[in-house]
Design an enzyme around this catalytic site. Structure first.
Site, PDB file in Angstrom:
ATOM      1  N   SER A   1       1.027  -1.135  -0.021  1.00  0.00           N
ATOM      2  CA  SER A   1      -0.207  -0.223   0.226  1.00  0.00           C
ATOM      3  C   SER A   1       0.996   1.607  -0.069  1.00  0.00           C
ATOM      4  O   SER A   1       1.969   0.805   0.412  1.00  0.00           O
ATOM      5  CB  SER A   1      -0.583  -0.142   1.281  1.00  0.00           C
ATOM      6  OG  SER A   1      -1.643   1.573   1.892  1.00  0.00           O
TER       7      SER A   1
ATOM      8  N   TYR B   1      -2.265  -0.879  10.177  1.00  0.00           N
ATOM      9  CA  TYR B   1      -2.338  -1.319   9.068  1.00  0.00           C
ATOM     10  C   TYR B   1      -0.912  -1.088   8.261  1.00  0.00           C
ATOM     11  O   TYR B   1      -0.322  -1.378   8.059  1.00  0.00           O
ATOM     12  CB  TYR B   1      -3.672  -0.920   8.135  1.00  0.00           C
ATOM     13  CG  TYR B   1      -3.931  -0.710   7.080  1.00  0.00           C
ATOM     14  CD1 TYR B   1      -4.422  -1.830   6.184  1.00  0.00           C
ATOM     15  CD2 TYR B   1      -3.084   0.035   5.964  1.00  0.00           C
ATOM     16  CE1 TYR B   1      -4.226  -2.309   4.786  1.00  0.00           C
ATOM     17  CE2 TYR B   1      -3.395   0.274   4.690  1.00  0.00           C
ATOM     18  CZ  TYR B   1      -4.017  -1.862   3.827  1.00  0.00           C
ATOM     19  OH  TYR B   1      -4.282  -1.082   2.555  1.00  0.00           O
TER      20      TYR B   1
END
Ligand code: NAD
Length: 260
Positions: A142, A155
């Site tokens: 990401s 995350y």
């Protein structure tokens, strides 16, 4: 182009993973799907990949937060497909909360799924890849492997961890024909992001439209979401001979987000 190879794509019943599985099947690759969802829909996806592209297609329902389930999935791929040639670690989840309120069980789940599961699939794929002298490992990381946002402690920590795992794997595999890279998308409008929009709206007291415009795409200079097909095409490129010298890098597909 990938005829005779087998790709295991984790979290491929939805979103980015489903697009990657579809793209790799279109290149002639056998596909093993994984993820949760409606059993009938998953079966239809599996059958359509096989019939439309003339490849073998399988499915594992393994919950990747559980190590024994991962081990069973890898054994299934070994027994029924002759092992993994292309490993796409894509399954992931998100939870949004201020750090002092972040539920400990959510932290543990996110680290297990978004980071540790990739370690397990890699460690279990490596011997077969080394034996064949060829392997491609693509970790779907990401932009949050490179930069942070508030309220996403687990995350962001997991995605930064994936970046480190990618580099170590690339170095250990380099002389064995194995390549490992991570793709770092910006915002892609998938079910994961739809849920995040709702959570962020609640956490920040905004409407969902405001979150999309002022929070998500505010960070993305092109002001456009990345498409699942663009991430899938990049994955296929990394599996092609043209991608052979790309190894150990975090490759951004984020409309310029991390250039800021
Ligand atoms: P998604 O929610 O659409 O799909 C997630 C997939 O993971 C599903 O198939 C789901 O069934 C599976 N999954 C969830 N928990 C699992 C578990 N315990 N075991 C096995 N499978 C499980 O999400 P997506 O947006 O397609 O995200 C895919 C990956 O891309 C994730 O790693 C995510 O962090 C990353 N990513 C997404 C975006 C985005 O904007 N959508 C941006 C950057 C990175």
């Amino acid at each position: 182009m990938l005829k005779g190879k087998t790709a295991l794509v984790t979290g491929s019943t939805s979103g980015i993973g489903k697009a990657i599985a579809t793209r790799l099947a279109s290149e002639g690759c056998n596909i093993v799907l994984n993820g949760f969802g409606d059993a009938g829909e998953i079966d239809t996806l599996k059958r359509s990949l096989a019939s439309e592209h003339g490849v073998m297609a399988g499915y594992s329902s393994a919950d990747l937060t559980r190590v024994p389930a991962i081990e069973n999935m890898m054994k299934y791929v070994e027994d029924d497909f002759g092992g993994v040639d292309i490993l796409v670690n894509n399954a992931g989840m998100q939870f949004v909360s201020p750090i002092e309120d972040f539920p400990v069980d959510k932290w543990n789940l996110i680290i297990a799924l978004n980071l540790s599961a990739a370690f397990h699939t890699i460690r279990l794929s490596f011997p077969g890849m080394k034996q064949k002298g060829w392997g491609r490992i693509i970790n779907i990381a990401s932009a949050h492997a490179k930069v942070a946002s508030p309220f996403k402690s687990a995350y962001v920590a997991a995605k930064h961890g994936i970046s480190g795992l990618t580099k170590v794997t690339a170095l250990e595999g380099a002389t064995h024909g194995i390549r490992c890279n991570s793709i770092c998308p910006g915002y892609v409008l998938t079910p994961l992001v739809e849920n995040q929009v709702a959570d962020t709206a609640k956490a920040r007291g905004m409407t969902e439209e405001q979150v999309k415009r002022d929070v998500l795409l505010a960070a993305q200079p092109t002001k456009e979401f990345v498409t699942v097909e663009q991430v899938a095409a990049f994955t296929a490129f990394l599996c092609s001979p043209d991608g052979d010298q790309i190894n150990g890098t975090d490759l951004s597909v984020d409309g310029g987000w991390t250039a800021q």
